[in-house]
Design a protein around this motif. Structure first.
Motif, mmCIF file in Angstrom:
data_model
loop_
_atom_site.group_PDB
_atom_site.id
_atom_site.type_symbol
_atom_site.label_atom_id
_atom_site.label_comp_id
_atom_site.label_asym_id
_atom_site.label_seq_id
_atom_site.Cartn_x
_atom_site.Cartn_y
_atom_site.Cartn_z
ATOM 1 N N GLY A 1 14.206 0.881 9.896
ATOM 2 C CA GLY A 1 15.225 -0.146 10.028
ATOM 3 C C GLY A 1 14.736 -1.560 9.781
ATOM 4 O O GLY A 1 15.549 -2.489 9.699
ATOM 5 N N ARG A 2 13.417 -1.739 9.649
ATOM 6 C CA ARG A 2 12.867 -3.079 9.411
ATOM 7 C C ARG A 2 12.901 -3.394 7.917
ATOM 8 O O ARG A 2 12.794 -2.505 7.061
ATOM 9 N N THR A 3 13.010 -4.676 7.605
ATOM 10 C CA THR A 3 13.044 -5.131 6.216
ATOM 11 C C THR A 3 11.652 -5.596 5.804
ATOM 12 O O THR A 3 10.996 -6.352 6.533
ATOM 13 N N LEU A 4 11.205 -5.136 4.652
ATOM 14 C CA LEU A 4 9.864 -5.478 4.163
ATOM 15 C C LEU A 4 9.830 -5.378 2.651
ATOM 16 O O LEU A 4 10.796 -4.990 2.012
ATOM 17 N N THR A 5 8.680 -5.734 2.095
ATOM 18 C CA THR A 5 8.457 -5.541 0.671
ATOM 19 C C THR A 5 7.144 -4.795 0.481
ATOM 20 O O THR A 5 6.325 -4.705 1.409
ATOM 21 N N VAL A 6 6.958 -4.254 -0.722
ATOM 22 C CA VAL A 6 5.818 -3.384 -0.993
ATOM 23 C C VAL A 6 5.637 -3.297 -2.506
ATOM 24 O O VAL A 6 6.570 -3.612 -3.273
ATOM 25 N N PHE A 7 4.458 -2.900 -2.950
ATOM 26 C CA PHE A 7 4.215 -2.629 -4.368
ATOM 27 C C PHE A 7 5.247 -1.603 -4.814
ATOM 28 O O PHE A 7 5.328 -0.503 -4.266
ATOM 29 N N THR A 8 6.046 -1.977 -5.801
ATOM 30 C CA THR A 8 7.200 -1.153 -6.132
ATOM 31 C C THR A 8 6.840 0.046 -7.012
ATOM 32 O O THR A 8 5.787 0.085 -7.651
ATOM 33 N N ASN A 9 7.759 0.993 -7.061
ATOM 34 C CA ASN A 9 7.574 2.144 -7.948
ATOM 35 C C ASN A 9 7.442 1.691 -9.401
ATOM 36 O O ASN A 9 6.657 2.255 -10.173
ATOM 37 N N GLU A 10 8.217 0.656 -9.783
ATOM 38 C CA GLU A 10 8.154 0.159 -11.150
ATOM 39 C C GLU A 10 6.799 -0.489 -11.426
ATOM 40 O O GLU A 10 6.223 -0.299 -12.504
ATOM 41 N N GLU A 11 6.257 -1.218 -10.473
ATOM 42 C CA GLU A 11 4.934 -1.807 -10.657
ATOM 43 C C GLU A 11 3.875 -0.706 -10.742
ATOM 44 O O GLU A 11 2.923 -0.813 -11.519
ATOM 45 N N GLU A 12 4.042 0.350 -9.950
ATOM 46 C CA GLU A 12 3.112 1.485 -10.028
ATOM 47 C C GLU A 12 3.188 2.125 -11.405
ATOM 48 O O GLU A 12 2.165 2.504 -12.005
ATOM 49 N N ARG A 13 4.397 2.239 -11.941
ATOM 50 C CA ARG A 13 4.569 2.821 -13.278
ATOM 51 C C ARG A 13 3.909 1.932 -14.333
ATOM 52 O O ARG A 13 3.175 2.425 -15.202
ATOM 53 N N LEU A 14 4.171 0.630 -14.255
ATOM 54 C CA LEU A 14 3.578 -0.290 -15.219
ATOM 55 C C LEU A 14 2.063 -0.348 -15.079
ATOM 56 O O LEU A 14 1.354 -0.648 -16.048
ATOM 57 N N ASN A 15 1.573 -0.068 -13.898
ATOM 58 C CA ASN A 15 0.130 -0.031 -13.646
ATOM 59 C C ASN A 15 -0.523 1.213 -14.244
ATOM 60 O O ASN A 15 -1.750 1.317 -14.304
ATOM 61 N N THR B 1 -0.273 4.294 -12.977
ATOM 62 C CA THR B 1 -0.744 5.211 -11.930
ATOM 63 C C THR B 1 0.368 6.029 -11.283
ATOM 64 O O THR B 1 0.082 6.926 -10.495
ATOM 65 N N ALA B 2 1.617 5.756 -11.608
ATOM 66 C CA ALA B 2 2.722 6.439 -10.924
ATOM 67 C C ALA B 2 2.714 7.945 -11.147
ATOM 68 O O ALA B 2 2.963 8.724 -10.224
ATOM 69 N N ASP B 3 2.410 8.366 -12.389
ATOM 70 C CA ASP B 3 2.479 9.797 -12.695
ATOM 71 C C ASP B 3 1.313 10.583 -12.109
ATOM 72 O O ASP B 3 1.330 11.810 -12.088
ATOM 73 N N ARG B 4 0.285 9.859 -11.609
ATOM 74 C CA ARG B 4 -0.870 10.541 -11.001
ATOM 75 C C ARG B 4 -0.877 10.406 -9.483
ATOM 76 O O ARG B 4 -1.730 10.986 -8.809
ATOM 77 N N ALA B 5 0.057 9.631 -8.946
ATOM 78 C CA ALA B 5 0.079 9.366 -7.511
ATOM 79 C C ALA B 5 0.652 10.549 -6.742
ATOM 80 O O ALA B 5 1.709 11.068 -7.112
ATOM 81 N N PRO B 6 -0.013 10.993 -5.679
ATOM 82 C CA PRO B 6 0.534 12.090 -4.871
ATOM 83 C C PRO B 6 1.817 11.688 -4.165
ATOM 84 O O PRO B 6 2.646 12.532 -3.846
ATOM 85 N N TRP B 7 1.975 10.394 -3.924
ATOM 86 C CA TRP B 7 3.225 9.853 -3.378
ATOM 87 C C TRP B 7 3.287 8.368 -3.685
ATOM 88 O O TRP B 7 2.266 7.739 -3.939
ATOM 89 N N LEU B 8 4.500 7.845 -3.716
ATOM 90 C CA LEU B 8 4.711 6.438 -4.028
ATOM 91 C C LEU B 8 5.105 5.707 -2.746
ATOM 92 O O LEU B 8 5.988 6.152 -2.019
ATOM 93 N N VAL B 9 4.452 4.592 -2.486
ATOM 94 C CA VAL B 9 4.641 3.906 -1.209
ATOM 95 C C VAL B 9 6.083 3.457 -1.023
ATOM 96 O O VAL B 9 6.670 3.645 0.051
ATOM 97 N N GLU B 10 6.678 2.873 -2.046
ATOM 98 C CA GLU B 10 8.062 2.420 -1.907
ATOM 99 C C GLU B 10 8.983 3.583 -1.565
ATOM 100 O O GLU B 10 9.852 3.473 -0.687
#
Length: 233
Positions: free
Chosen positions: A158-172, A174-183
């Protein structure tokens, strides 16, 4: 003066979907810049990690083509802090009452260890109950997943926050190799994620005592917000 605890991952790898261990750790800028800002503000800053952890900068985060013109300065700062980094305080020994804020740098390392560390979970629960500032940046919000209340409810649901996004992970790349995405996981656990309109842009979100930064570029403004908040207190 305020006292800050910077919690770093204690591993130098990130386990990928194929089971291989990719060199990783904490992201240099996300440690160096906040540590420098917090100490220059006159605060006492301690470094902590899981038991037997050895905080290591992600080698990619020190490459000039990634870190930019500050790459050498980051490496020199880390070298100057070598003694503290080699002998961090152990999370199990931390008395949360000693600190005014908990700062959580990212890098993929926190996904490997801090996200599941019960000692960090205790610290975060105690810090939140006392209204102390909790400040994760980039992949650092993965560490918030350690804070589970009795019955399995997540402290930050329920808390509001920000985090390294799935799109940033993709552009980085590393998204397709990540066991899970933080966002994805934070959202599934009940967090309300607020991202910048553009990727890689600095973004800081404040929800009560929870201060969060989206990416490496957010390290400086996040640390400055923490300094301002503690100074006002």
């Amino acid at each position: 003066m305020a006292r800050i605890l910077i919690v770093l991952s204690g591993v130098d790898y990130w386990t990928l979907t194929d089971g291989s261990k990719h060199p990783s750790g904490y992201w240099a800028e996300e440690f160096v810049v906040p540590h420098r800002i917090l100490t220059q503000a006159g605060f006492t800053v301690d470094i902590a990690a899981p038991e037997d952890g050895k905080p290591t900068a992600d080698p990619v985060s020190l490459r000039p083509e990634v870190a930019g013109p500050e790459a050498d300065a980051f490496a020199a700062y880390i070298e100057d802090a070598a003694e503290a980094l080699a002998h961090p305080r152990t999370l199990s020994d931390i008395d949360t009452a000693d600190y005014d804020a908990i700062f959580l740098p990212g890098g993929h390392g926190p996904m490997e260890d801090l996200a599941h560390d019960p000692d960090l979970g205790r610290i975060l629960i105690e810090a939140d109950a006392a209204g102390k500032i909790i400040a994760p940046v980039c992949h650092g919000p993965a560490a918030l997943l350690s804070a589970n209340l009795p019955g399995g409810r997540w402290l930050f649901a329920g808390r509001t926050l920000t985090v390294f996004t799935n799109e940033e992970e993709r552009l980085n790349g590393t998204a397709d190799r990540a066991p899970w995405l933080v966002e994805t996981v934070l959202t599934a656990r009940g967090a309300v994620v607020r991202s910048a309109p553009e990727t890689w842009k600095a973004n800081v979100v404040v929800d009560g005592n929870l201060f969060s930064g989206q990416n490496p570029a957010s390290s400086e403004p996040l640390a400055e917000r923490v300094v301002a908040a503690l100074t006002d207190r």
